[in-house]
Design a protein around this motif. Structure first.
Motif, PDB file in Angstrom:
ATOM      1  N   ARG A   1      -3.393  -8.949   2.969  1.00 31.09           N
ATOM      2  CA  ARG A   1      -3.006 -10.199   3.616  1.00 31.09           C
ATOM      3  C   ARG A   1      -2.627 -11.185   2.521  1.00 31.09           C
ATOM      4  O   ARG A   1      -3.503 -11.707   1.813  1.00 31.09           O
ATOM      5  N   PRO A   2      -1.326 -11.403   2.294  1.00 29.48           N
ATOM      6  CA  PRO A   2      -0.890 -12.231   1.163  1.00 29.48           C
ATOM      7  C   PRO A   2      -1.433 -13.656   1.210  1.00 29.48           C
ATOM      8  O   PRO A   2      -1.476 -14.293   2.257  1.00 29.48           O
ATOM      9  N   THR A   3      -1.870 -14.124   0.045  1.00 29.93           N
ATOM     10  CA  THR A   3      -2.410 -15.478  -0.058  1.00 29.93           C
ATOM     11  C   THR A   3      -1.309 -16.517  -0.256  1.00 29.93           C
ATOM     12  O   THR A   3      -1.516 -17.695   0.041  1.00 29.93           O
ATOM     13  N   THR A   4      -0.157 -16.084  -0.763  1.00 29.58           N
ATOM     14  CA  THR A   4       1.010 -16.950  -0.918  1.00 29.58           C
ATOM     15  C   THR A   4       2.255 -16.100  -0.660  1.00 29.58           C
ATOM     16  O   THR A   4       2.204 -14.868  -0.796  1.00 29.58           O
ATOM     17  N   PRO A   5       3.392 -16.725  -0.317  1.00 30.26           N
ATOM     18  CA  PRO A   5       4.618 -15.954  -0.074  1.00 30.26           C
ATOM     19  C   PRO A   5       5.040 -15.101  -1.277  1.00 30.26           C
ATOM     20  O   PRO A   5       5.581 -14.009  -1.110  1.00 30.26           O
ATOM     21  N   ARG A   6       4.766 -15.592  -2.480  1.00 29.28           N
ATOM     22  CA  ARG A   6       5.215 -14.840  -3.652  1.00 29.28           C
ATOM     23  C   ARG A   6       4.276 -13.683  -4.016  1.00 29.28           C
ATOM     24  O   ARG A   6       4.585 -12.906  -4.916  1.00 29.28           O
ATOM     25  N   ALA A   7       3.178 -13.552  -3.291  1.00 30.85           N
ATOM     26  CA  ALA A   7       2.273 -12.447  -3.565  1.00 30.85           C
ATOM     27  C   ALA A   7       2.895 -11.106  -3.187  1.00 30.85           C
ATOM     28  O   ALA A   7       2.563 -10.071  -3.770  1.00 30.85           O
ATOM     29  N   TRP A   8       3.803 -11.131  -2.214  1.00 30.44           N
ATOM     30  CA  TRP A   8       4.394  -9.894  -1.712  1.00 30.44           C
ATOM     31  C   TRP A   8       5.884 -10.126  -1.496  1.00 30.44           C
ATOM     32  O   TRP A   8       6.289 -10.700  -0.493  1.00 30.44           O
ATOM     33  N   PRO A   9       6.744  -9.684  -2.422  1.00 31.42           N
ATOM     34  CA  PRO A   9       8.193  -9.891  -2.277  1.00 31.42           C
ATOM     35  C   PRO A   9       8.697  -9.368  -0.938  1.00 31.42           C
ATOM     36  O   PRO A   9       8.205  -8.359  -0.418  1.00 31.42           O
ATOM     37  N   ALA A  10       9.701 -10.058  -0.386  1.00 32.36           N
ATOM     38  CA  ALA A  10      10.180  -9.721   0.954  1.00 32.36           C
ATOM     39  C   ALA A  10      10.636  -8.272   1.052  1.00 32.36           C
ATOM     40  O   ALA A  10      10.344  -7.582   2.037  1.00 32.36           O
ATOM     41  N   HIS A  11      11.345  -7.778   0.019  1.00 36.80           N
ATOM     42  CA  HIS A  11      11.867  -6.412   0.110  1.00 36.80           C
ATOM     43  C   HIS A  11      10.721  -5.394   0.122  1.00 36.80           C
ATOM     44  O   HIS A  11      10.777  -4.394   0.832  1.00 36.80           O
ATOM     45  N   ALA A  12       9.664  -5.665  -0.653  1.00 34.41           N
ATOM     46  CA  ALA A  12       8.533  -4.739  -0.688  1.00 34.41           C
ATOM     47  C   ALA A  12       7.756  -4.781   0.627  1.00 34.41           C
ATOM     48  O   ALA A  12       7.302  -3.747   1.135  1.00 34.41           O
ATOM     49  N   ARG A  13       7.624  -5.971   1.182  1.00 31.89           N
ATOM     50  CA  ARG A  13       6.881  -6.102   2.437  1.00 31.89           C
ATOM     51  C   ARG A  13       7.633  -5.436   3.584  1.00 31.89           C
ATOM     52  O   ARG A  13       7.024  -4.752   4.423  1.00 31.89           O
ATOM     53  N   LEU A  14       8.946  -5.593   3.621  1.00 32.70           N
ATOM     54  CA  LEU A  14       9.735  -4.946   4.670  1.00 32.70           C
ATOM     55  C   LEU A  14       9.659  -3.434   4.561  1.00 32.70           C
ATOM     56  O   LEU A  14       9.543  -2.726   5.567  1.00 32.70           O
ATOM     57  N   ALA A  15       9.727  -2.936   3.312  1.00 30.93           N
ATOM     58  CA  ALA A  15       9.622  -1.497   3.106  1.00 30.93           C
ATOM     59  C   ALA A  15       8.262  -0.979   3.574  1.00 30.93           C
ATOM     60  O   ALA A  15       8.157   0.085   4.190  1.00 30.93           O
ATOM     61  N   ASN A  16       7.211  -1.735   3.298  1.00 34.77           N
ATOM     62  CA  ASN A  16       5.870  -1.335   3.705  1.00 34.77           C
ATOM     63  C   ASN A  16       5.733  -1.321   5.222  1.00 34.77           C
ATOM     64  O   ASN A  16       5.117  -0.411   5.796  1.00 34.77           O
ATOM     65  N   LEU A  17       6.310  -2.307   5.891  1.00 33.59           N
ATOM     66  CA  LEU A  17       6.249  -2.351   7.348  1.00 33.59           C
ATOM     67  C   LEU A  17       6.930  -1.136   7.967  1.00 33.59           C
ATOM     68  O   LEU A  17       6.433  -0.539   8.925  1.00 33.59           O
ATOM     69  N   GLU A  18       8.077  -0.759   7.405  1.00 35.21           N
ATOM     70  CA  GLU A  18       8.794   0.403   7.924  1.00 35.21           C
ATOM     71  C   GLU A  18       8.009   1.682   7.682  1.00 35.21           C
ATOM     72  O   GLU A  18       7.905   2.545   8.559  1.00 35.21           O
ATOM     73  N   LEU A  19       7.441   1.804   6.503  1.00 33.67           N
ATOM     74  CA  LEU A  19       6.650   2.997   6.212  1.00 33.67           C
ATOM     75  C   LEU A  19       5.407   3.071   7.098  1.00 33.67           C
ATOM     76  O   LEU A  19       5.031   4.150   7.549  1.00 33.67           O
ATOM     77  N   ALA A  20       4.772   1.927   7.331  1.00 35.36           N
ATOM     78  CA  ALA A  20       3.602   1.916   8.218  1.00 35.36           C
ATOM     79  C   ALA A  20       3.995   2.369   9.627  1.00 35.36           C
ATOM     80  O   ALA A  20       3.239   3.096  10.286  1.00 35.36           O
ATOM     81  N   ARG A  21       5.183   1.952  10.075  1.00 35.62           N
ATOM     82  CA  ARG A  21       5.660   2.391  11.387  1.00 35.62           C
ATOM     83  C   ARG A  21       5.844   3.906  11.415  1.00 35.62           C
ATOM     84  O   ARG A  21       5.444   4.583  12.380  1.00 35.62           O
ATOM     85  N   LEU A  22       6.428   4.448  10.363  1.00 35.07           N
ATOM     86  CA  LEU A  22       6.644   5.890  10.288  1.00 35.07           C
ATOM     87  C   LEU A  22       5.316   6.652  10.219  1.00 35.07           C
ATOM     88  O   LEU A  22       5.178   7.735  10.792  1.00 35.07           O
ATOM     89  N   VAL A  23       4.347   6.066   9.521  1.00 33.31           N
ATOM     90  CA  VAL A  23       3.029   6.697   9.440  1.00 33.31           C
ATOM     91  C   VAL A  23       2.358   6.716  10.807  1.00 33.31           C
ATOM     92  O   VAL A  23       1.739   7.714  11.199  1.00 33.31           O
TER      93      VAL A  23
END
Length: 243
Positions: free
Chosen positions: A120-142
């Motif tokens: 759970r990111p503490t600030t917007p810069r803790a998790w770059p948008a491209h990395a977070r989007l990639a993680n969301l897609e992978l979580a969906r596939l999982v």
């Protein structure tokens, strides 16, 4: 909601695997927050900034893994571990090792076989948008592949050492964390998520710091998702809690 972790004494000794590549700037903070009585295993993956010597001077057990790759470093740390329960944590100060007692507790008390920290990111810069989007897609596939209701593939995690070795993980790059989850699901493990704060890392990520690195990680993980379900060989033990 982020839970307050139990005291380290309440969950017993655990080994903490810390894959490391040029993390001298973060190591002091990370190692000082390893729970008392637990052993930090820093796996140096070819650092050139003195990380290995620094980690050793700070009391960590240092393992050298010359083959580059996140999975190679994690597996070397797992092989070096001796405690019944092993935790994994990034070595860049984005995740607080002081929260590991709360991650390990369900494994030690037998209520779960694998616990992942949901970032759970503490600030917007803790998790770059491209990395977070990639993680969301992978979580969906999982979720589609395993049926597990996961929302993250968090690197902060805990499981029993012998059971992890029995999974016979083969990925030595970015797909290692995903392969662990997929094979655990195929083996019938009880997998849980717990919220953890995610801070801006110290230094630049070697994997998700760029679109190219993120894309390579996604490719590695898609290859893992394409693997057929692994059958558990006869005689390989399930996690203690699942027996």
């Amino acid at each position: 909601m982020i839970e307050k972790p139990p005291s380290p004494a309440a969950v017993g000794p655990v080994d903490v695997v810390l894959p490391c590549l040029d993390e001298a700037g973060a190591l002091p903070w990370v190692l000082e927050r390893i729970p008392p009585g637990w052993r930090a295993i820093v796996v140096d993956n070819g650092s050139t900034d003195g990380s290995a010597d620094l980690a050793r001077s700070l009391g960590a057990h240092v393992v050298h893994e010359p083959r580059r790759g996140f999975g190679a470093a994690c597996q070397a740390g797992l092989a070096a571990a001796t405690a019944g329960v092993v935790c994994f944590c990034d070595c860049d100060a984005s995740l607080d090792p002081g929260l590991l007692p709360g991650i390990a507790a369900p494994v030690l008390d037998g209520s779960a076989d694998l616990v992942l920290g949901r970032r759970r990111p503490t600030t917007p810069r803790a998790w770059p948008a491209h990395a977070r989007l990639a993680n969301l897609e992978l979580a969906r596939l999982v979720r589609r592949r395993t049926g597990l209701p996961l929302r993250d593939l968090g690197p902060l995690r805990a499981a029993r050492r012998e059971a992890l070795l029995a999974l016979e993980l083969t990925d030595r790059r970015s797909g290692y964390p995903l392969q662990m989850v997929v094979r655990a699901a195929d083996a019938g493990w009880r997998v849980r998520e717990k919220d953890v704060p995610y801070h801006p890392r110290t230094g630049r990520s070697k994997v998700t710091g760029t679109w190219r690195g993120t894309w390579q990680a996604v490719r590695d993980m898609r290859a893992v998702l394409a693997e057929p379900p692994a059958a558990r060989p006869v005689g390989v033990p399930l996690p203690q809690a699942a027996r």
